[in-house]
Design a protein around this motif. Structure first.
Motif, mmCIF file in Angstrom:
data_model
loop_
_atom_site.group_PDB
_atom_site.id
_atom_site.type_symbol
_atom_site.label_atom_id
_atom_site.label_comp_id
_atom_site.label_asym_id
_atom_site.label_seq_id
_atom_site.Cartn_x
_atom_site.Cartn_y
_atom_site.Cartn_z
ATOM 1 N N VAL A 136 0.828 -1.208 0.000
ATOM 2 C CA VAL A 136 0.000 0.000 0.000
ATOM 3 C C VAL A 136 0.861 1.256 0.000
ATOM 4 O O VAL A 136 0.516 2.278 -0.586
ATOM 5 N N THR A 137 2.017 1.161 0.633
ATOM 6 C CA THR A 137 2.954 2.284 0.583
ATOM 7 C C THR A 137 4.387 1.782 0.723
ATOM 8 O O THR A 137 4.622 0.633 1.127
ATOM 9 N N THR A 164 2.359 9.426 18.238
ATOM 10 C CA THR A 164 1.479 9.104 19.361
ATOM 11 C C THR A 164 1.936 9.843 20.612
ATOM 12 O O THR A 164 1.119 10.432 21.338
ATOM 13 N N THR A 204 -10.409 6.710 12.203
ATOM 14 C CA THR A 204 -9.018 7.108 12.363
ATOM 15 C C THR A 204 -8.205 5.899 12.789
ATOM 16 O O THR A 204 -8.748 4.822 13.045
ATOM 17 N N PHE A 205 -6.894 6.099 12.880
ATOM 18 C CA PHE A 205 -6.005 5.053 13.370
ATOM 19 C C PHE A 205 -6.183 4.931 14.889
ATOM 20 O O PHE A 205 -6.522 5.908 15.564
ATOM 21 N N ALA A 259 -4.344 5.043 17.320
ATOM 22 C CA ALA A 259 -3.597 5.958 18.197
ATOM 23 C C ALA A 259 -4.452 7.132 18.680
ATOM 24 O O ALA A 259 -4.274 7.597 19.803
ATOM 25 N N THR A 260 -5.365 7.602 17.839
ATOM 26 C CA THR A 260 -6.108 8.831 18.197
ATOM 27 C C THR A 260 -6.926 8.626 19.479
ATOM 28 O O THR A 260 -6.694 9.340 20.465
ATOM 29 N N SER A 279 2.715 12.986 12.186
ATOM 30 C CA SER A 279 3.433 11.720 12.402
ATOM 31 C C SER A 279 4.517 11.574 11.350
ATOM 32 O O SER A 279 4.280 11.826 10.163
ATOM 33 N N PHE A 280 5.701 11.171 11.796
ATOM 34 C CA PHE A 280 6.807 10.900 10.864
ATOM 35 C C PHE A 280 7.111 9.404 10.845
ATOM 36 O O PHE A 280 8.266 8.988 10.775
ATOM 37 N N ALA A 312 7.314 5.597 9.300
ATOM 38 C CA ALA A 312 7.815 5.127 7.994
ATOM 39 C C ALA A 312 6.739 5.076 6.908
ATOM 40 O O ALA A 312 7.050 5.186 5.723
ATOM 41 N N THR A 313 5.475 4.923 7.315
ATOM 42 C CA THR A 313 4.398 4.827 6.329
ATOM 43 C C THR A 313 3.891 6.195 5.872
ATOM 44 O O THR A 313 3.002 6.265 5.024
ATOM 45 N N LYS A 314 4.446 7.260 6.435
ATOM 46 C CA LYS A 314 3.961 8.602 6.098
ATOM 47 C C LYS A 314 4.764 9.187 4.940
ATOM 48 O O LYS A 314 5.924 8.802 4.717
ATOM 49 N N GLY A 374 8.771 8.988 14.363
ATOM 50 C CA GLY A 374 8.953 10.380 14.786
ATOM 51 C C GLY A 374 7.645 11.125 14.739
ATOM 52 O O GLY A 374 6.637 10.599 14.255
HETATM 53 N N1 T4K Z 1 -3.007 9.404 14.022
HETATM 54 C C1 T4K Z 1 -3.245 8.908 12.795
HETATM 55 C C2 T4K Z 1 -4.417 9.410 12.045
HETATM 56 C C3 T4K Z 1 -2.384 7.951 12.231
HETATM 57 O O1 T4K Z 1 -2.641 7.440 11.000
HETATM 58 C C4 T4K Z 1 -1.275 7.509 12.988
HETATM 59 C C5 T4K Z 1 -0.400 6.496 12.454
HETATM 60 C C6 T4K Z 1 -1.043 8.076 14.259
HETATM 61 C C7 T4K Z 1 -1.949 9.011 14.759
HETATM 62 C C8 T4K Z 1 0.113 7.677 15.124
HETATM 63 O O2 T4K Z 1 1.354 8.146 14.627
HETATM 64 P P1 T4K Z 1 2.703 7.330 14.978
HETATM 65 O O3 T4K Z 1 2.773 7.175 16.468
HETATM 66 O O4 T4K Z 1 2.656 6.015 14.253
HETATM 67 O O5 T4K Z 1 3.803 8.237 14.464
HETATM 68 C C9 T4K Z 1 0.623 2.154 10.009
HETATM 69 C C10 T4K Z 1 1.572 2.917 10.880
HETATM 70 O O6 T4K Z 1 2.255 2.100 11.814
HETATM 71 C C11 T4K Z 1 0.944 4.060 11.593
HETATM 72 O O7 T4K Z 1 1.993 4.951 11.889
HETATM 73 C C12 T4K Z 1 -0.049 4.793 10.718
HETATM 74 N N2 T4K Z 1 -0.751 5.822 11.428
HETATM 75 C C13 T4K Z 1 -1.061 3.832 10.157
HETATM 76 C C14 T4K Z 1 -2.059 4.488 9.238
HETATM 77 O O8 T4K Z 1 -0.375 2.866 9.380
HETATM 78 P P2 T4K Z 1 0.077 -0.377 9.957
HETATM 79 O O9 T4K Z 1 -0.036 -1.351 11.062
HETATM 80 O O10 T4K Z 1 -0.971 -0.355 8.927
HETATM 81 O O11 T4K Z 1 1.526 -0.445 9.245
HETATM 82 P P3 T4K Z 1 2.206 -1.661 8.511
HETATM 83 O O12 T4K Z 1 3.428 -2.033 9.257
HETATM 84 O O13 T4K Z 1 1.217 -2.716 8.224
HETATM 85 O O14 T4K Z 1 2.686 -0.985 7.152
HETATM 86 C C15 T4K Z 1 1.827 -0.754 6.039
HETATM 87 C C16 T4K Z 1 2.637 -0.960 4.771
HETATM 88 O O15 T4K Z 1 3.659 0.006 4.673
HETATM 89 C C17 T4K Z 1 3.355 -2.295 4.686
HETATM 90 O O16 T4K Z 1 2.506 -3.248 4.132
HETATM 91 C C18 T4K Z 1 4.544 -2.008 3.800
HETATM 92 C C19 T4K Z 1 4.829 -0.556 4.070
HETATM 93 N N3 T4K Z 1 5.976 -0.372 4.961
HETATM 94 C C20 T4K Z 1 5.790 -0.339 6.327
HETATM 95 C C21 T4K Z 1 6.850 -0.148 7.172
HETATM 96 C C22 T4K Z 1 6.654 -0.123 8.668
HETATM 97 C C23 T4K Z 1 7.232 -0.223 4.419
HETATM 98 O O17 T4K Z 1 7.400 -0.287 3.191
HETATM 99 N N4 T4K Z 1 8.299 -0.015 5.255
HETATM 100 C C24 T4K Z 1 8.162 0.037 6.605
HETATM 101 O O18 T4K Z 1 9.164 0.264 7.324
HETATM 102 O O19 T4K Z 1 0.145 1.030 10.680
#
Ligand code: T4K
Length: 392
Positions: A13-14, A67, A89-90, A92-93, A185-186, A188-190, A197
């Motif tokens: 997805v990203t 977060t 929302t995610f 974390a909110t 949020s910084f 990795a998925t942003k 970060g």
């Molecule tokens: N508020 C909102 C509205 C948010 O969307 C988020 C975070 C937050 C607050 C909290 O901010 P942070 O504390 O995280 O800074 C991901 C992220 O972990 C999360 O940060 C993000 N929102 C949320 C929308 O998405 P997952 O569980 O869907 O991530 P994950 O590991 O399944 O990754 C998705 C895809 O991204 C992977 O299939 C492949 C790619 N990916 C991922 C990582 C970690 C990479 O290519 N490299 C990587 O290092 O939550």
């Protein structure tokens, strides 16, 4: 229509944009030479000032993740009682509210933007309400004026979850100047990341000292601890990466914009697939590309499309499903009742985020669209979905 083949490599997805490797090595050399790894060192100060300039905001405070930044925002405003927020929302909110001993009160969203619906906020305000926590979902700005009007009328604070909103502007105004504070949020998925970060932006200068103290255990100096703080600091590597990311962010947004235009062009005539366009006056960041699937019109449901694309090695995501109001820890709240959140319930069941990142090729987007179109076509002719899936 000829059935497309599966992707040989997974299409996620990203994927994170990454700065030039040699530039990163040079930054690592600087950090190694200085032997200063954390606790608000040179790289931290440099990134903070460059970020403040890029985001065009009066104040920035950096954190180890988004977060933690949001946690600290609630602390800085001394919130108590109830906070009105979105269920779309995610996790974390609302979790941040819970960790601050605050009660999330879920409010329905607008069908067009998927953001908190200002018309539904007022009826949820109670004597316990101290703040509104809207999310600029997928980088689309909330109705800032309407939300501020309600906040002013009832004397409550506004913290924006701008996790998805890096670089977005409304009529030339940076998104980070609205409300009392905004959180970026910084992760990795942003679109802009520092591995992990986050940052808070805000107008009120007096908040800065409170945040700096809170994220460093409350230390004013070696011998004076003035608040019960926590460890929320961004380290030197994260900060160095942030500085380098600022050099590539505009290019990343530009690349994503081009890809989004292809998605929009290719999907616009497929019945049952809907998506959002640009909002006049808004500088979008093209953080992601989300569609909603109307099963009746399209032929297969969102869940079937999700599973089907997976068979082609395409890993879409159901952001945000389930709704936060349906999490075990929140679903017994009165505001979580599905009948109070009809729009959020509907959007959450039909939303699908398609792959989008700068290094994705235009040909890949065309292929993803070809596959989606195959299913619209196949449903019209009542073909067997699984037989098409494996015909490569
Ligand atoms: N508020 C909102 C509205 C948010 O969307 C988020 C975070 C937050 C607050 C909290 O901010 P942070 O504390 O995280 O800074 C991901 C992220 O972990 C999360 O940060 C993000 N929102 C949320 C929308 O998405 P997952 O569980 O869907 O991530 P994950 O590991 O399944 O990754 C998705 C895809 O991204 C992977 O299939 C492949 C790619 N990916 C991922 C990582 C970690 C990479 O290519 N490299 C990587 O290092 O939550």
């Amino acid at each position: 229509m000829k059935t497309p083949k599966s992707f040989e490599q997974p299409v996620y997805v990203t994927r994170p944009p990454l700065p030039d490797r040699n530039a990163v090595y040079r930054k690592i050399d600087e950090i190694w030479d200085s032997q200063w790894l954390t606790n608000i060192g040179y790289q931290h100060k440099l990134f903070e000032s460059k970020l403040q300039e890029y985001l065009a905001v009066p104040n920035v405070s950096l954190f180890c993740n988004g977060t933690m930044a949001l946690q600290m925002a609630c602390q800085a405003l001394r919130l108590s009682g109830e906070v009105i927020t979105t269920p779309f929302t995610f996790a974390a909110t609302p979790h941040v509210l819970y960790w601050n001993n605050l009660k999330p009160v879920f409010c329905d969203i607008e069908p067009e933007t998927f953001n908190l619906d200002p018309q539904r906020i007022e009826s949820l305000i109670s004597p316990q309400t101290t703040a509104i926590l809207p999310v600029h979902v997928f980088g689309y700005p909330c109705n800032i004026e309407a939300i501020q009007e309600i906040a002013d009328k009832y004397g409550v604070r506004v913290i924006y979850d701008a996790a998805h909103c890096f670089g977005v502007e409304i009529n030339g105004n940076p998104i980070g100047i609205f409300g009392d504070l905004s959180m970026f949020s910084f992760h990795a998925t942003k679109i802009f990341h520092t591995f992990e970060g986050g940052a808070l932006t805000f107008k009120d200068n007096s908040i800065k000292e409170r945040l700096e103290l809170s994220k460093n255990f409350g230390f004013r100096n070696e011998e004076t601890i003035v608040v019960p703080g926590i460890n929320g600091k961004m380290n030197e590597f994260q900060a160095a990466l942030g500085t380098l990311m600022l050099d590539i962010i505009e290019d990343e947004m530009h690349k994503r914009k081009k890809l989004v235009m292809i998605y929009r062009e290719r999907l616009k005539n497929i019945a049952g697939i809907n998506f959002r366009g640009d909002i006049p006056g808004v500088k979008h960041n093209y953080y992601n590309f989300a569609i909603t699937v109307d099963a009746t019109e399209f032929g297969i449901s969102r869940d079937e499309l999700y599973k089907t694309l997976k068979k082609y090695n395409i890993f879409t995501r159901k952001y945000f499903y389930p709704l936060c109001s349906q999490f075990q820890c929140y679903r017994n709240y009165p505001s979580s009742a599905p009948e109070n959140l009809p729009v959020a319930e509907r959007v959450s069941k039909s939303i699908l985020t398609l792959p989008l990142y700068g290094s994705l090729r235009e040909a890949d987007i065309h292929k993803i669209c070809d596959i989606i179109a195959t299913y619209a076509y196949s449903s019209a002719y009542n073909l067997n979905v699984s037989s098409i899936c494996y015909s490569n």
